[in-house]
Motif scaffolding. Structure first.
Motif, mmCIF file in Angstrom:
data_model
loop_
_atom_site.group_PDB
_atom_site.id
_atom_site.type_symbol
_atom_site.label_atom_id
_atom_site.label_comp_id
_atom_site.label_asym_id
_atom_site.label_seq_id
_atom_site.Cartn_x
_atom_site.Cartn_y
_atom_site.Cartn_z
ATOM 1 N N MET A 63 30.868 34.889 43.170
ATOM 2 C CA MET A 63 31.150 35.959 42.384
ATOM 3 C C MET A 63 31.953 36.138 41.932
ATOM 4 S SD MET A 63 30.727 37.284 46.587
ATOM 5 C CE MET A 63 31.003 38.995 46.269
ATOM 6 N N SER A 64 33.177 37.288 41.132
ATOM 7 C CA SER A 64 34.150 37.284 40.653
ATOM 8 C C SER A 64 35.547 37.505 41.803
ATOM 9 C CB SER A 64 34.236 38.242 39.545
ATOM 10 O OG SER A 64 34.285 39.298 40.351
ATOM 11 N N ARG A 66 37.445 39.510 41.880
ATOM 12 C CA ARG A 66 37.541 40.909 41.871
ATOM 13 C C ARG A 66 36.755 41.201 42.701
ATOM 14 N NH1 ARG A 66 38.190 44.742 37.680
ATOM 15 N NH2 ARG A 66 40.183 44.799 37.598
ATOM 16 N N GLU A 67 35.438 41.351 43.076
ATOM 17 C CA GLU A 67 34.061 41.186 43.854
ATOM 18 C C GLU A 67 34.581 40.637 44.939
ATOM 19 O OE1 GLU A 67 30.061 41.078 40.677
ATOM 20 O OE2 GLU A 67 30.963 39.380 41.149
ATOM 21 N N THR A 70 37.231 42.521 46.524
ATOM 22 C CA THR A 70 36.626 44.258 47.592
ATOM 23 C C THR A 70 36.046 43.636 48.569
ATOM 24 O OG1 THR A 70 36.667 45.270 45.186
ATOM 25 C CG2 THR A 70 35.238 46.129 46.885
ATOM 26 N N ALA A 71 35.164 42.652 48.647
ATOM 27 C CA ALA A 71 33.733 41.814 50.150
ATOM 28 C C ALA A 71 34.840 41.800 50.833
ATOM 29 C CB ALA A 71 33.037 41.471 49.588
#
Length: 158
Positions: A63-64, A66-67, A70-71
Motif C-alpha cells: 500500500m501507499s 496515504r492508503e 487512511t486504513a
C-alpha cells in the motif's frame, strides 16, 4: 444490597472509584489500560499497536503511505513516523511507485511477516483484555463493544 446499588448509580467523574465514572470515562480508561498492556507485550519486537496494524494491512497487499494512514485512521505525518521506525527494524520496505515517482509503495518483508505471526497471539490479546472476566462476561463485552464500535452506533435509536 440496595445501598451498594444506589452507591454505584452515583455518577461522579472526579471519583477515585471507577464504579462512579460515566461510561465514556470507563471506556477510555479501559482502552488506555489495554493499549498499555498490549504495547508492553509488543515492545519485545520493537512494535506498538499502531505498527502491528500496519503489518496486518500489508499482509493483504502493498500500500501507499496515504492508503495506510487512511486504513489506520491516522494522519500521513503520523504514518510517516511509524513507517520510518518499521523500516529501520526491517519489517517494511519503501520503493518508488512504478507510475508516480512522488509516491512510495510500502511492502512487508519476510521479517515483518514472521514478526506479525509471533507478536499477534490472539489468545494473549484476548487474555489481556478480558482478565478477571468469566467466559460469559467476555462474550457479553464483545457483543457490546461491537455495537459501540460499529458505524451508525452513534445515532440514537428510537
Amino acid at each position: 444490597m440496595d445501598q451498594e446499588r444506589r452507591s454505584a448509580d452515583i455518577i461522579d467523574p472526579a471519583s477515585p472509584d471507577p464504579a462512579h465514572w460515566p461510561v465514556g470515562r470507563l471506556l477510555s480508561a479501559a482502552a488506555r489500560r489495554v493499549e498499555r498492556d498490549w504495547n508492553a507485550h509488543l515492545s519485545a519486537w520493537d512494535l506498538n499497536h499502531a505498527s502491528l496494524a500496519v503489518l496486518a494491512h500489508l499482509l493483504r497487499s502493498p500500500m501507499s503511505q496515504r492508503e495506510l494512514a487512511t486504513a489506520s485512521g491516522v494522519t500521513e505525518q503520523t504514518m510517516s513516523r511509524v513507517l520510518a521506525r518499521m523500516e529501520r527494524t526491517g519489517y517494511v520496505t519503501r520503493s518508488p511507485h512504478d507510475d508516480d515517482r512522488r509516491r512510495h509503495v510500502i511492502t512487508i518483508t519476510d521479517a515483518g511477516r514472521s514478526t506479525f505471526v509471533a507478536a499477534s497471539d490472539r489468545e494473549l490479546a484476548e487474555a489481556l483484555v478480558t482478565r478477571g472476566l468469566t467466559a460469559e462476561q467476555a462474550e457479553q463485552l464483545r457483543r457490546l463493544l461491537v455495537v459501540v464500535a460499529s458505524p451508525g452506533s452513534d445515532e440514537p435509536s428510537g
